[in-house]
Design a protein around this motif. Structure first.
Motif, PDB file in Angstrom:
ATOM      1  N   GLY A 131      35.500  60.022  16.073  1.00  8.32           N
ATOM      2  CA  GLY A 131      36.662  59.367  15.227  1.00  8.32           C
ATOM      3  C   GLY A 131      37.690  59.389  16.157  1.00  8.32           C
ATOM      4  N   PRO A 132      38.948  60.568  15.527  1.00  9.16           N
ATOM      5  CA  PRO A 132      40.228  60.702  15.571  1.00  9.16           C
ATOM      6  C   PRO A 132      40.057  61.898  16.293  1.00  9.16           C
ATOM      7  N   LEU A 133      41.262  62.759  17.333  1.00  9.07           N
ATOM      8  CA  LEU A 133      41.279  63.859  17.377  1.00  9.07           C
ATOM      9  C   LEU A 133      40.600  64.846  16.514  1.00  9.07           C
ATOM     10  N   TYR A 134      41.818  64.475  15.482  1.00  2.77           N
ATOM     11  CA  TYR A 134      41.995  65.684  13.821  1.00  2.77           C
ATOM     12  C   TYR A 134      40.399  65.986  13.722  1.00  2.77           C
ATOM     13  N   PHE A 135      39.308  65.247  13.974  1.00  2.00           N
ATOM     14  CA  PHE A 135      38.033  65.773  13.868  1.00  2.00           C
ATOM     15  C   PHE A 135      37.634  67.205  14.852  1.00  2.00           C
TER      16      PHE A 135
ATOM     17  N   ILE B  33      39.811  80.178   0.057  1.00  2.30           N
ATOM     18  CA  ILE B  33      41.192  80.242   0.259  1.00  2.30           C
ATOM     19  C   ILE B  33      41.173  79.110   1.376  1.00  2.30           C
ATOM     20  N   LEU B  34      42.702  78.369   0.771  1.00  4.11           N
ATOM     21  CA  LEU B  34      42.915  76.390   1.658  1.00  4.11           C
ATOM     22  C   LEU B  34      43.495  77.282   2.726  1.00  4.11           C
ATOM     23  N   ILE B  35      43.017  76.076   3.934  1.00  3.15           N
ATOM     24  CA  ILE B  35      44.448  76.554   5.298  1.00  3.15           C
ATOM     25  C   ILE B  35      43.769  75.618   5.595  1.00  3.15           C
ATOM     26  N   LEU B  36      45.363  75.226   6.379  1.00  5.82           N
ATOM     27  CA  LEU B  36      45.461  73.988   6.828  1.00  5.82           C
ATOM     28  C   LEU B  36      45.248  73.452   8.210  1.00  5.82           C
ATOM     29  N   ARG B  37      44.359  73.057   8.532  1.00  7.85           N
ATOM     30  CA  ARG B  37      43.905  72.600   9.847  1.00  7.85           C
ATOM     31  C   ARG B  37      45.040  72.875  11.137  1.00  7.85           C
ATOM     32  N   ASN B  38      44.745  73.473  12.395  1.00  8.26           N
ATOM     33  CA  ASN B  38      45.656  73.086  12.834  1.00  8.26           C
ATOM     34  C   ASN B  38      46.077  71.793  13.648  1.00  8.26           C
ATOM     35  N   SER B  39      47.108  71.026  14.279  1.00  7.09           N
ATOM     36  CA  SER B  39      47.300  69.835  14.686  1.00  7.09           C
ATOM     37  C   SER B  39      47.792  70.608  15.639  1.00  7.09           C
ATOM     38  N   GLY B  40      47.436  69.732  17.009  1.00  4.09           N
ATOM     39  CA  GLY B  40      48.018  69.638  18.305  1.00  4.09           C
ATOM     40  C   GLY B  40      48.567  67.970  18.961  1.00  4.09           C
ATOM     41  N   LEU B  41      49.444  68.196  19.771  1.00  3.03           N
ATOM     42  CA  LEU B  41      49.891  67.271  20.755  1.00  3.03           C
ATOM     43  C   LEU B  41      49.425  67.162  22.175  1.00  3.03           C
TER      44      LEU B  41
ATOM     45  N   PHE C 176      38.502  72.039  27.699  1.00  2.00           N
ATOM     46  CA  PHE C 176      40.090  70.980  27.244  1.00  2.00           C
ATOM     47  C   PHE C 176      39.956  72.449  25.861  1.00  2.00           C
ATOM     48  N   ILE C 177      38.436  72.324  25.447  1.00  5.27           N
ATOM     49  CA  ILE C 177      38.169  72.446  23.801  1.00  5.27           C
ATOM     50  C   ILE C 177      38.431  74.621  24.043  1.00  5.27           C
ATOM     51  N   ASP C 178      38.056  74.314  25.078  1.00  2.48           N
ATOM     52  CA  ASP C 178      37.791  76.552  25.107  1.00  2.48           C
ATOM     53  C   ASP C 178      39.394  76.506  24.876  1.00  2.48           C
ATOM     54  N   GLU C 179      40.444  75.649  25.675  1.00  2.04           N
ATOM     55  CA  GLU C 179      41.964  75.867  25.712  1.00  2.04           C
ATOM     56  C   GLU C 179      42.506  75.315  24.276  1.00  2.04           C
ATOM     57  N   LEU C 180      41.844  74.308  23.607  1.00  6.69           N
ATOM     58  CA  LEU C 180      41.921  74.798  22.041  1.00  6.69           C
ATOM     59  C   LEU C 180      41.847  75.547  21.317  1.00  6.69           C
ATOM     60  N   ILE C 181      41.062  76.286  21.210  1.00 11.14           N
ATOM     61  CA  ILE C 181      40.061  77.668  20.374  1.00 11.14           C
ATOM     62  C   ILE C 181      41.414  78.727  21.154  1.00 11.14           C
ATOM     63  N   ARG C 182      41.333  78.585  22.559  1.00 12.64           N
ATOM     64  CA  ARG C 182      42.940  79.584  23.072  1.00 12.64           C
ATOM     65  C   ARG C 182      44.340  79.940  22.320  1.00 12.64           C
ATOM     66  N   ASN C 183      44.671  78.317  22.414  1.00 10.30           N
ATOM     67  CA  ASN C 183      45.673  77.853  21.936  1.00 10.30           C
ATOM     68  C   ASN C 183      46.195  77.801  19.479  1.00 10.30           C
ATOM     69  N   PHE C 184      45.099  77.296  19.310  1.00  8.38           N
ATOM     70  CA  PHE C 184      45.123  77.434  18.721  1.00  8.38           C
ATOM     71  C   PHE C 184      45.295  78.187  17.621  1.00  8.38           C
TER      72      PHE C 184
ATOM     73  N   ALA D 187      48.953  80.514  11.634  1.00  6.81           N
ATOM     74  CA  ALA D 187      50.413  80.893  12.205  1.00  6.81           C
ATOM     75  C   ALA D 187      51.062  79.719  11.578  1.00  6.81           C
ATOM     76  N   PHE D 188      50.673  78.234  10.949  1.00  7.09           N
ATOM     77  CA  PHE D 188      50.678  77.126  10.701  1.00  7.09           C
ATOM     78  C   PHE D 188      52.114  77.166  11.191  1.00  7.09           C
ATOM     79  N   GLU D 189      51.649  76.439  12.261  1.00  6.89           N
ATOM     80  CA  GLU D 189      52.664  76.330  13.913  1.00  6.89           C
ATOM     81  C   GLU D 189      51.721  74.508  14.434  1.00  6.89           C
ATOM     82  N   PHE D 190      52.570  74.031  14.286  1.00  5.70           N
ATOM     83  CA  PHE D 190      52.543  72.163  14.905  1.00  5.70           C
ATOM     84  C   PHE D 190      52.313  73.141  16.944  1.00  5.70           C
ATOM     85  N   ALA D 191      50.819  72.345  17.049  1.00  7.86           N
ATOM     86  CA  ALA D 191      51.088  73.140  18.239  1.00  7.86           C
ATOM     87  C   ALA D 191      51.081  72.004  19.342  1.00  7.86           C
ATOM     88  N   VAL D 192      52.299  72.050  20.782  1.00  9.42           N
ATOM     89  CA  VAL D 192      52.713  71.004  21.533  1.00  9.42           C
ATOM     90  C   VAL D 192      51.732  70.979  23.038  1.00  9.42           C
ATOM     91  N   LEU D 193      51.034  71.247  23.401  1.00  6.34           N
ATOM     92  CA  LEU D 193      50.206  71.436  24.793  1.00  6.34           C
ATOM     93  C   LEU D 193      50.090  70.426  25.560  1.00  6.34           C
TER      94      LEU D 193
END
Length: 539
Positions: free
Chosen positions: A111-115, A376-384, A519-527, A531-537
């Motif tokens: 599906g979409p990236l947020y999956f 505990i409720l965690i808002l998933r990480n978001s990325g651009l 790509f997935i390694d980098e997501l794991i490293r940067n998310f 912190a609950f911040e939107f990541a611009v990669l």
């Protein structure tokens, strides 16, 4: 990748309730348990009560993976469940192991990236919790929504701006659908992937997933395992008789007593009074009856329990008997699935999107009723994700990461005012005129107190005229910067397709083609899940 982070609030794409939750607004405190912080986890772990049967859970998940392994070895004798997954499954038997869970529908091709982002968030959080609490183990879990029947929500994806659609008429639980009719969609998807870089690798994964398995749930497990198995992600299909047997007492009690309907309705009334947009409304009975390709609502009418659109019905005695003998036929809906999840997993956190976090806030009173710990409720990480070519344009345009989230017209006006050689703002002049009108209103009031509204009306008309003049100044200056403003439109169209977040539209496929597992390694490293911040990669 370089990362720049901005607050979720600053993006303008998240609801006020989500922002209030992240900012720890006191009016929401009664609707969740512990804060999504390391201190919150430490407090929760001191008192966490696990009701799950750990041995049964590990045995069931192990059996599900063994089935996949048996299928896979028919065409790939060397296939094996990744060692980190095997270790995590066995770890579930230990009393000091806890799960971090995210869940999602069985969207084709992920599906979409947020999956992908949901799962990455779960993996990263387990790593951080292990570092903080080394005496405990934490297992990332992907809960497949295999019992969901909303086929129209999962039968397509968008990759490279092209919609790939699985044309098929399906009923019942999506996890049980045979993917044999996916060939056209599969060929389309592989066609968009092309042949360069890591395209053959991903093409092999999806080809195997959707042609070698006879259930969509198994196909999804294979694909997600191929991407995330090396990180120890454990995938669970809860459409299972043994797991449902643990939940059977609550199934029976809730259907007969309608507790979830009462509890959640009361909570929703409180949330509504706080101005929260209610995500889901409970029904009197929050279970479906599921058999084969059938999944229909269970209702209570004329003193019997009926399965809608069928001839199936139960007396109360027959219902109890059916739940005991065939609990797998009773499928929780959206408000009861979370309770089922927390009953069978040693779970301490659930990771979801903004809408999910809000609907979980509706559920805590029902958890309390059944004496099940609320996670505990965690808002998933978001990325651009910003490609190198786009990053170069953004740099030339002198745009900050936060600027990218502004609506296109507003961003254009902002850029023009910032870069024009002329002062296009009339705010200074309006401030001067406001001072003059204050004097006029004071003078008029001395002559006739009723003249105040007339003066204010004149002021309002003048303000409107000045605003229109300012717009004309900006519009005229835009003609001088036509080419640069076209670049802004191009940047926005690429990064925010359909004026929405990239992660809600675009599939991960072409990003994987370019970078592969890196790509997935980098997501794991940067998310950073807490912190609950939107990541611009940026590449």
């Amino acid at each position: 990748m370089d990362v720049a982070c901005i607050s979720y609030k600053e993006t303008g794409y998240f609801s006020p309730t989500v922002i209030d939750y992240l900012e720890d607004k006191p009016e929401l405190k009664e609707f969740y348990s512990h804060r999504p912080t390391l201190d919150g986890f430490a407090e929760f772990l001191k008192n966490k009560k696990v009701v799950a049967d750990r041995e049964l859970l590990a045995d069931t998940i192990d059996d599900q993976y063994q089935l996949i392994e048996q299928y896979a070895r028919i065409w790939d004798p060397g296939f094996a469940v990744p060692q980190p997954v095997q270790q995590n499954i066995q770890s579930l038997r230990s009393p000091n192991t806890y799960t971090i869970t995210t869940g999602h529908q069985l969207n084709i091709f992920a599906g979409p990236l947020y999956f992908i982002y949901k799962i990455v968030t779960a993996i990263k959080l387990t790593q951080q919790l292990k570092a903080q609490f080394p005496d405990k183990n934490f297992v990332p879990v992907y809960w497949m929504a295999s019992e969901d029947h909303d086929f129209a929500e999962i039968n397509y994806t968008t990759i490279g701006g092209k919609k790939v659609h699985w044309w098929h008429e399906a009923t019942g639980a999506t996890g049980r659908i045979h993917p044999e009719t996916m060939r056209q969609a599969l060929n389309q998807y592989k066609g968009v992937l092309g042949m360069e870089h890591y395209a053959p690798e991903l093409a092999t994964i999806v080809e195997t997933a959707y042609t070698r398995f006879d259930r969509l749930a198994d196909a999804t497990r294979y694909m997600v395992n191929a991407l995330f198995g090396r990180y120890g992600l454990v995938i669970i299909d809860a459409d299972n008789k043994r797991l449902k047997q643990q939940f059977a007492p609550i199934i029976e009690q809730d259907i007969i007593e309608q507790n979830s309907f009462k509890n959640i309705t009361t909570t929703n009334e409180k949330l509504h009074q706080l101005g929260v947009h209610i995500q889901v409304n409970p029904r009197e009975i929050n279970f479906f009856y599921m058999k084969g390709s059938l999944r229909e609502r269970l209702v209570f009418e004329d003193n019997v329990y009926k399965v809608l659109n069928t001839e199936i019905s139960f007396t109360e005695a027959k219902l109890k008997q059916a739940i005991v003998s065939n609990p797998e036929r009773f499928s929780p809906n959206v408000v009861m699935r979370p309770l089922y999840q927390e009953c069978i997993l040693p779970n301490i956190a659930y990771i979801g999107g903004g809408a999910e976090v809000v609907y979980w806030l509706e559920l805590k009173s029902n958890f309390e009723h059944y004496k099940i710990d609320f996670p505990i409720l965690i808002l998933r990480n978001s990325g651009l994700v910003v490609r190198k070519e786009s990053a170069a344009k953004i740099k030339r345009m002198e745009l900050a990461p936060a600027d990218l989230f502004k609506p296109t017209d507003i961003l254009k006006n902002y850029w023009i005012k910032k870069h024009s050689d002329h002062n296009l703002s009339l705010q200074t002049e309006w401030a001067e005129l406001t001072g003059i009108f204050d004097k006029l209103k004071h003078r008029a009031a001395k002559i006739d107190p009723t003249l105040g509204p007339s003066t204010e009306a004149v002021q309002a008309r003048l303000k409107k005229a000045l605003d229109n003049l300012e717009k004309k100044l900006v519009r005229s200056e835009k003609q001088n910067y036509h080419t640069r403003l076209e670049q802004i439109e191009q940047i926005k169209a690429e990064l925010f397709p359909k004026d929405s977040l990239q992660e809600r539209n675009e599939n991960f496929g072409l990003l994987y083609v370019k970078w592969g597992q890196w790509f997935i390694d980098e997501l794991i490293r940067n998310f950073q899940p807490l912190a609950f911040e939107f990541a611009v990669l940026t590449e």
